[in-house]
Design a protein around this motif. Structure first.
Motif, PDB file in Angstrom:
ATOM      1  N   LEU A   1       0.856  -1.185   0.000  1.00 18.09           N
ATOM      2  CA  LEU A   1       0.000   0.000   0.000  1.00 18.09           C
ATOM      3  C   LEU A   1       0.895   1.239   0.000  1.00 18.09           C
ATOM      4  CD1 LEU A   1      -2.836   1.275   0.236  1.00 18.09           C
ATOM      5  CD2 LEU A   1      -2.555   1.169   2.729  1.00 18.09           C
ATOM      6  N   VAL A   2       0.756   2.049  -1.025  1.00 18.54           N
ATOM      7  CA  VAL A   2       1.560   3.255  -1.182  1.00 18.54           C
ATOM      8  C   VAL A   2       0.651   4.464  -1.006  1.00 18.54           C
ATOM      9  CG1 VAL A   2       3.071   4.572  -2.708  1.00 18.54           C
ATOM     10  CG2 VAL A   2       3.125   2.068  -2.762  1.00 18.54           C
ATOM     11  N   HIS A   3       0.895   5.217   0.047  1.00 13.80           N
ATOM     12  CA  HIS A   3       0.122   6.432   0.330  1.00 13.80           C
ATOM     13  C   HIS A   3       0.777   7.590  -0.396  1.00 13.80           C
ATOM     14  CE1 HIS A   3      -1.208   9.569   3.592  1.00 13.80           C
ATOM     15  NE2 HIS A   3      -1.798   9.760   2.429  1.00 13.80           N
ATOM     16  N   SER A   4       0.041   8.201  -1.317  1.00 15.34           N
ATOM     17  CA  SER A   4       0.569   9.315  -2.102  1.00 15.34           C
ATOM     18  C   SER A   4      -0.193  10.593  -1.798  1.00 15.34           C
ATOM     19  CB  SER A   4       0.452   9.018  -3.602  1.00 15.34           C
ATOM     20  OG  SER A   4       1.249   7.925  -3.979  1.00 15.34           O
ATOM     21  N   ILE A   5       0.548  11.623  -1.417  1.00 13.78           N
ATOM     22  CA  ILE A   5       0.003  12.978  -1.396  1.00 13.78           C
ATOM     23  C   ILE A   5       0.650  13.664  -2.589  1.00 13.78           C
ATOM     24  CG2 ILE A   5      -0.325  15.092  -0.079  1.00 13.78           C
ATOM     25  CD1 ILE A   5       0.106  13.502   2.474  1.00 13.78           C
ATOM     26  N   THR A   6      -0.069  13.656  -3.682  1.00  8.38           N
ATOM     27  CA  THR A   6       0.521  14.055  -4.953  1.00  8.38           C
ATOM     28  C   THR A   6      -0.315  15.146  -5.593  1.00  8.38           C
ATOM     29  OG1 THR A   6       1.478  13.166  -6.999  1.00  8.38           O
ATOM     30  CG2 THR A   6      -0.654  12.277  -6.322  1.00  8.38           C
ATOM     31  N   ASN A   7       0.009  15.508  -6.816  1.00 10.66           N
ATOM     32  CA  ASN A   7      -0.651  16.671  -7.403  1.00 10.66           C
ATOM     33  C   ASN A   7      -1.828  16.290  -8.285  1.00 10.66           C
ATOM     34  OD1 ASN A   7       0.210  16.897 -10.422  1.00 10.66           O
ATOM     35  ND2 ASN A   7       2.159  16.490  -9.384  1.00 10.66           N
ATOM     36  N   PHE A   8      -2.714  17.271  -8.477  1.00 11.44           N
ATOM     37  CA  PHE A   8      -3.949  17.042  -9.216  1.00 11.44           C
ATOM     38  C   PHE A   8      -3.696  16.526 -10.633  1.00 11.44           C
ATOM     39  CE2 PHE A   8      -5.527  20.550  -6.362  1.00 11.44           C
ATOM     40  CZ  PHE A   8      -6.439  19.780  -5.663  1.00 11.44           C
ATOM     41  N   VAL A   9      -2.627  16.999 -11.261  1.00  7.63           N
ATOM     42  CA  VAL A   9      -2.375  16.691 -12.658  1.00  7.63           C
ATOM     43  C   VAL A   9      -2.101  15.206 -12.874  1.00  7.63           C
ATOM     44  CG1 VAL A   9      -0.894  17.215 -14.639  1.00  7.63           C
ATOM     45  CG2 VAL A   9      -1.497  19.027 -13.024  1.00  7.63           C
ATOM     46  N   VAL A  10      -1.464  14.559 -11.900  1.00  6.35           N
ATOM     47  CA  VAL A  10      -0.932  13.213 -12.126  1.00  6.35           C
ATOM     48  C   VAL A  10      -1.615  12.117 -11.319  1.00  6.35           C
ATOM     49  CG1 VAL A  10       1.312  14.227 -12.652  1.00  6.35           C
ATOM     50  CG2 VAL A  10       0.879  13.363 -10.350  1.00  6.35           C
TER      51      VAL A  10
ATOM     52  N   ALA B   1       4.602   2.658   2.437  1.00  3.60           N
ATOM     53  CA  ALA B   1       5.480   3.728   1.942  1.00  3.60           C
ATOM     54  C   ALA B   1       4.652   4.985   1.780  1.00  3.60           C
ATOM     55  CB  ALA B   1       6.137   3.348   0.619  1.00  3.60           C
ATOM     56  N   LEU B   2       5.313   6.136   1.881  1.00  2.22           N
ATOM     57  CA  LEU B   2       4.675   7.431   1.692  1.00  2.22           C
ATOM     58  C   LEU B   2       5.392   8.170   0.572  1.00  2.22           C
ATOM     59  CD1 LEU B   2       2.744   9.769   2.630  1.00  2.22           C
ATOM     60  CD2 LEU B   2       4.596  10.465   4.195  1.00  2.22           C
ATOM     61  N   VAL B   3       4.612   8.698  -0.372  1.00  2.00           N
ATOM     62  CA  VAL B   3       5.160   9.471  -1.487  1.00  2.00           C
ATOM     63  C   VAL B   3       4.616  10.892  -1.411  1.00  2.00           C
ATOM     64  CG1 VAL B   3       5.268   9.723  -3.999  1.00  2.00           C
ATOM     65  CG2 VAL B   3       5.408   7.444  -2.968  1.00  2.00           C
ATOM     66  N   LEU B   4       5.508  11.869  -1.408  1.00  3.60           N
ATOM     67  CA  LEU B   4       5.133  13.283  -1.346  1.00  3.60           C
ATOM     68  C   LEU B   4       5.552  13.959  -2.653  1.00  3.60           C
ATOM     69  CD1 LEU B   4       6.390  14.125   2.264  1.00  3.60           C
ATOM     70  CD2 LEU B   4       4.112  13.346   1.562  1.00  3.60           C
ATOM     71  N   ASN B   5       4.605  14.648  -3.289  1.00  2.00           N
ATOM     72  CA  ASN B   5       4.837  15.274  -4.583  1.00  2.00           C
ATOM     73  C   ASN B   5       4.281  16.693  -4.518  1.00  2.00           C
ATOM     74  OD1 ASN B   5       4.007  16.196  -7.299  1.00  2.00           O
ATOM     75  ND2 ASN B   5       4.685  14.188  -8.006  1.00  2.00           N
ATOM     76  N   ILE B   6       5.133  17.703  -4.717  1.00  2.00           N
ATOM     77  CA  ILE B   6       4.717  19.087  -4.495  1.00  2.00           C
ATOM     78  C   ILE B   6       4.248  19.789  -5.764  1.00  2.00           C
ATOM     79  CG2 ILE B   6       6.316  19.236  -2.550  1.00  2.00           C
ATOM     80  CD1 ILE B   6       7.928  21.239  -4.427  1.00  2.00           C
ATOM     81  N   GLY B   7       3.822  19.049  -6.765  1.00  2.00           N
ATOM     82  CA  GLY B   7       3.484  19.650  -8.053  1.00  2.00           C
ATOM     83  C   GLY B   7       2.455  20.761  -7.998  1.00  2.00           C
ATOM     84  N   THR B   8       1.354  20.550  -7.286  1.00  2.00           N
ATOM     85  CA  THR B   8       0.330  21.586  -7.162  1.00  2.00           C
ATOM     86  C   THR B   8       0.183  21.925  -5.688  1.00  2.00           C
ATOM     87  OG1 THR B   8      -1.366  19.839  -7.245  1.00  2.00           O
ATOM     88  CG2 THR B   8      -0.936  21.033  -9.272  1.00  2.00           C
TER      89      THR B   8
ATOM     90  N   GLY C   1       7.178  11.046 -15.016  1.00  2.00           N
ATOM     91  CA  GLY C   1       8.204  11.193 -13.986  1.00  2.00           C
ATOM     92  C   GLY C   1       7.643  11.044 -12.585  1.00  2.00           C
ATOM     93  N   CYS C   2       6.487  11.666 -12.346  1.00  2.00           N
ATOM     94  CA  CYS C   2       5.831  11.539 -11.040  1.00  2.00           C
ATOM     95  C   CYS C   2       5.429  10.090 -10.762  1.00  2.00           C
ATOM     96  CB  CYS C   2       4.613  12.448 -10.967  1.00  2.00           C
ATOM     97  SG  CYS C   2       4.994  14.217 -11.101  1.00  2.00           S
ATOM     98  N   SER C   3       5.041   9.380 -11.815  1.00  2.00           N
ATOM     99  CA  SER C   3       4.694   7.968 -11.653  1.00  2.00           C
ATOM    100  C   SER C   3       5.919   7.131 -11.322  1.00  2.00           C
ATOM    101  CB  SER C   3       4.016   7.438 -12.924  1.00  2.00           C
ATOM    102  OG  SER C   3       2.776   8.079 -13.145  1.00  2.00           O
ATOM    103  N   ALA C   4       7.073   7.517 -11.862  1.00  2.00           N
ATOM    104  CA  ALA C   4       8.318   6.829 -11.491  1.00  2.00           C
ATOM    105  C   ALA C   4       8.586   7.005  -9.997  1.00  2.00           C
ATOM    106  CB  ALA C   4       9.488   7.364 -12.311  1.00  2.00           C
ATOM    107  N   THR C   5       8.304   8.197  -9.477  1.00  2.00           N
ATOM    108  CA  THR C   5       8.461   8.426  -8.040  1.00  2.00           C
ATOM    109  C   THR C   5       7.530   7.523  -7.243  1.00  2.00           C
ATOM    110  OG1 THR C   5       9.048  10.736  -8.467  1.00  2.00           O
ATOM    111  CG2 THR C   5       8.381  10.170  -6.213  1.00  2.00           C
ATOM    112  N   ALA C   6       6.282   7.412  -7.689  1.00  2.00           N
ATOM    113  CA  ALA C   6       5.335   6.527  -7.013  1.00  2.00           C
ATOM    114  C   ALA C   6       5.816   5.082  -7.046  1.00  2.00           C
ATOM    115  CB  ALA C   6       3.958   6.646  -7.652  1.00  2.00           C
TER     116      ALA C   6
END
Length: 284
Positions: free
Chosen positions: A27-36, A69-76, A205-210
């Protein structure tokens, strides 16, 4: 959780790590951006992992309590999302699960830089993945950016990646035509798979991070997990582009082909295509 740390990455390592993701479905918890969000979730599902996209203050700590795991993405960015990232990051740090940070657009605006500094200074990430300009900016070097696109090659940012790794203990991946993965112990691997069309689809690229989050959830060596995830994404991306071209399509078709490639990738295809380049250890 993983094998003892080694300074080399073999095709067998990559295949074993991919099999572990598929078998364990982390289970991967993502706080990511709206676009991706949609593509990130579908990439994780195609890979064999389980995505959850949760960013409300009221639940991020609880979600980080059950994730691997936790993924943080600051895109938006906005203030509420930054606070959610801090809350989830604190819980993940307390639990000792990997935290992967994608510094999208680092260097583009003062607000973005301050948000990144706050996240990194509070709890350094386990893994940082960005393009050349982003990594250089996070490391404190002047770097030109074009919004969220890089004006520097991945090769240009290797020294910055090493600096950040030495300062924080994080594994750093600089993505580009050649992907570089370095750590604080001087390990360094270069990966030469991929296709130029990958830069023409929002969120690859953001998906590679995930994906790195999923691999780090099942492989305890963060350097190997990062390298394996990027290797799989690179192989899948070039295979997807070839399949799209063979069908007379372009980047629109390639997006679907990428999901299929991640879902269908087998050992023979991975071993035949994977291009791992040296040096894999810090030169003397």
């Amino acid at each position: 959780m993983g094998a003892a740390a080694r300074s080399t990455l073999t095709p067998a390592d990559v295949w074993a790590d991919l099999q572990a993701v598929r078998a364990r479905g982390p289970l991967v918890h993502s706080i990511t951006n709206f676009v991706v969000m949609n593509l990130n979730a579908n990439v994780l599902l195609a890979l064999g992992a389980s995505p959850v996209m949760a960013h409300a203050h009221e639940e991020v700590a609880d979600m980080a309590s059950i994730a691997q795991a936790l993924v943080l993405n600051i895109g938006t960015l906005d203030a509420a999302w930054i606070e959610s990232m801090r809350i989830a990051q604190a819980r993940a740090h307390a639990r000792g699960i990997p935290v992967v940070l994608d510094p999208v657009g680092a260097g583009a605006t003062p607000y973005r830089n301050l948000a990144l500094a706050s996240l990194i200074d509070t709890h350094a990430p386990s893994i940082l993945r960005g393009n050349g300009s982003e990594v250089m900016s996070v490391a404190g070097l002047a770097a030109a950016t074009r919004g969220v696109d890089s004006a520097a090659s991945s090769d240009d940012a290797v020294a910055a990646a090493r600096t950040f790794a030495a300062r924080t203990g994080a594994v750093v991946c600089v993505s580009g035509a050649i992907d570089h993965v370095v750590d604080a112990d001087g390990r360094w691997v270069r990966l030469a798979n991929g296709h130029p069309w990958m830069t023409r689809i929002t969120g690859v690229g953001c998906s590679a991070t995930a994906m790195i989050g999923a691999f780090a959830a099942v492989q305890g060596d963060a350097w190997r997990a990062t390298a394996s995830a990027m290797a799989v994404m690179g192989v899948a991306g070039e295979w997807a582009a070839e399949r799209a071209q063979a069908a007379g399509g372009g980047v629109g078709r390639m997006q679907g082909e990428l999901l299929d490639a991640l879902h269908l990738l087998d050992e023979a295809t991975l071993l035949a295509r994977l291009r791992v380049l040296g040096p894999q250890a810090k030169p003397a």
